[in-house]
Design a protein around this motif. Sequence first.
Motif, PDB file in Angstrom:
ATOM      1  N   TYR A 163       0.851  -1.177   0.000  1.00  0.00           N
ATOM      2  CA  TYR A 163       0.000   0.000   0.000  1.00  0.00           C
ATOM      3  C   TYR A 163       0.893   1.237   0.000  1.00  0.00           C
ATOM      4  O   TYR A 163       1.725   1.402   0.879  1.00  0.00           O
ATOM      5  CB  TYR A 163      -0.908   0.014   1.233  1.00  0.00           C
ATOM      6  CG  TYR A 163      -1.781  -1.200   1.341  1.00  0.00           C
ATOM      7  CD1 TYR A 163      -2.843  -1.387   0.468  1.00  0.00           C
ATOM      8  CD2 TYR A 163      -1.556  -2.178   2.303  1.00  0.00           C
ATOM      9  CE1 TYR A 163      -3.653  -2.491   0.555  1.00  0.00           C
ATOM     10  CE2 TYR A 163      -2.363  -3.285   2.390  1.00  0.00           C
ATOM     11  CZ  TYR A 163      -3.413  -3.440   1.515  1.00  0.00           C
ATOM     12  OH  TYR A 163      -4.217  -4.542   1.598  1.00  0.00           O
ATOM     13  N   THR A 203      -4.006   6.350  -2.326  1.00  0.00           N
ATOM     14  CA  THR A 203      -4.771   5.211  -2.844  1.00  0.00           C
ATOM     15  C   THR A 203      -4.470   3.966  -2.014  1.00  0.00           C
ATOM     16  O   THR A 203      -5.370   3.190  -1.696  1.00  0.00           O
ATOM     17  CB  THR A 203      -4.419   4.952  -4.313  1.00  0.00           C
ATOM     18  OG1 THR A 203      -4.623   6.147  -5.043  1.00  0.00           O
ATOM     19  CG2 THR A 203      -5.264   3.845  -4.901  1.00  0.00           C
ATOM     20  N   GLY A 204      -3.216   3.806  -1.657  1.00  0.00           N
ATOM     21  CA  GLY A 204      -2.811   2.662  -0.846  1.00  0.00           C
ATOM     22  C   GLY A 204      -3.412   2.703   0.544  1.00  0.00           C
ATOM     23  O   GLY A 204      -3.795   1.675   1.093  1.00  0.00           O
ATOM     24  N   ALA A 260      -6.273   4.020   1.390  1.00  0.00           N
ATOM     25  CA  ALA A 260      -7.684   3.660   1.262  1.00  0.00           C
ATOM     26  C   ALA A 260      -7.824   2.152   1.058  1.00  0.00           C
ATOM     27  O   ALA A 260      -8.711   1.516   1.642  1.00  0.00           O
ATOM     28  CB  ALA A 260      -8.323   4.415   0.102  1.00  0.00           C
ATOM     29  N   ALA A 261      -6.958   1.576   0.251  1.00  0.00           N
ATOM     30  CA  ALA A 261      -7.000   0.134   0.013  1.00  0.00           C
ATOM     31  C   ALA A 261      -6.666  -0.626   1.297  1.00  0.00           C
ATOM     32  O   ALA A 261      -7.265  -1.666   1.586  1.00  0.00           O
ATOM     33  CB  ALA A 261      -6.042  -0.254  -1.101  1.00  0.00           C
TER      34      ALA A 261
END
Length: 173
Positions: A60, A64-65, A67-68
């Motif tokens: 991650y 974006t990471g 959130a993932a």
Amino acid sequence: MRTHDLAFLKRFSMVIAFLVLLALGLILFARHLNGKVEYPESVVAKQSLQDRIAPVGAVYAGATGAAAQAAAAAAASAAQTANVPFDGRTDGAEIFNNGPCTGCHTAGVGGAPKLDAAGIGARAAEQGVEMLIKKATEGFTGTAGVMPAKGGNPALTDDQMKAVVEWMVSQSK
């Protein structure tokens, strides 16, 4: 005698050559037939393949990471709570009556204290409710028998075990 041996070897060689050609012909024919048959893809084999080649972990990075990563943590938490019996409810009576507890504690099997003043009530007075909760959660081996951890159902949560023990003690009064 020599011509007789040569005739035998000539015929024997011809028989061997015929059998080799027959075997090769059968192999090629079987290969041809196998190419014509369409085999359905096995769902189990496909899933097994996907499991073997699935990534072991995840990386991650950045927003974006993050959130993932949060989504993966939420999914792991949901998967963990999905396996909790009784949908995570902490009703001691329900868990006792529908779980593994009632089998031993109703009849006193293996030295399990019954739900009366002489059974669980006496143990609660001697050891205290917190010690009974600890023994029920972690398991206990006594002189009369064995109490498996979480009554033999490792999926039960500590809160559920606490609720069951407290309910049992309340029934002994």
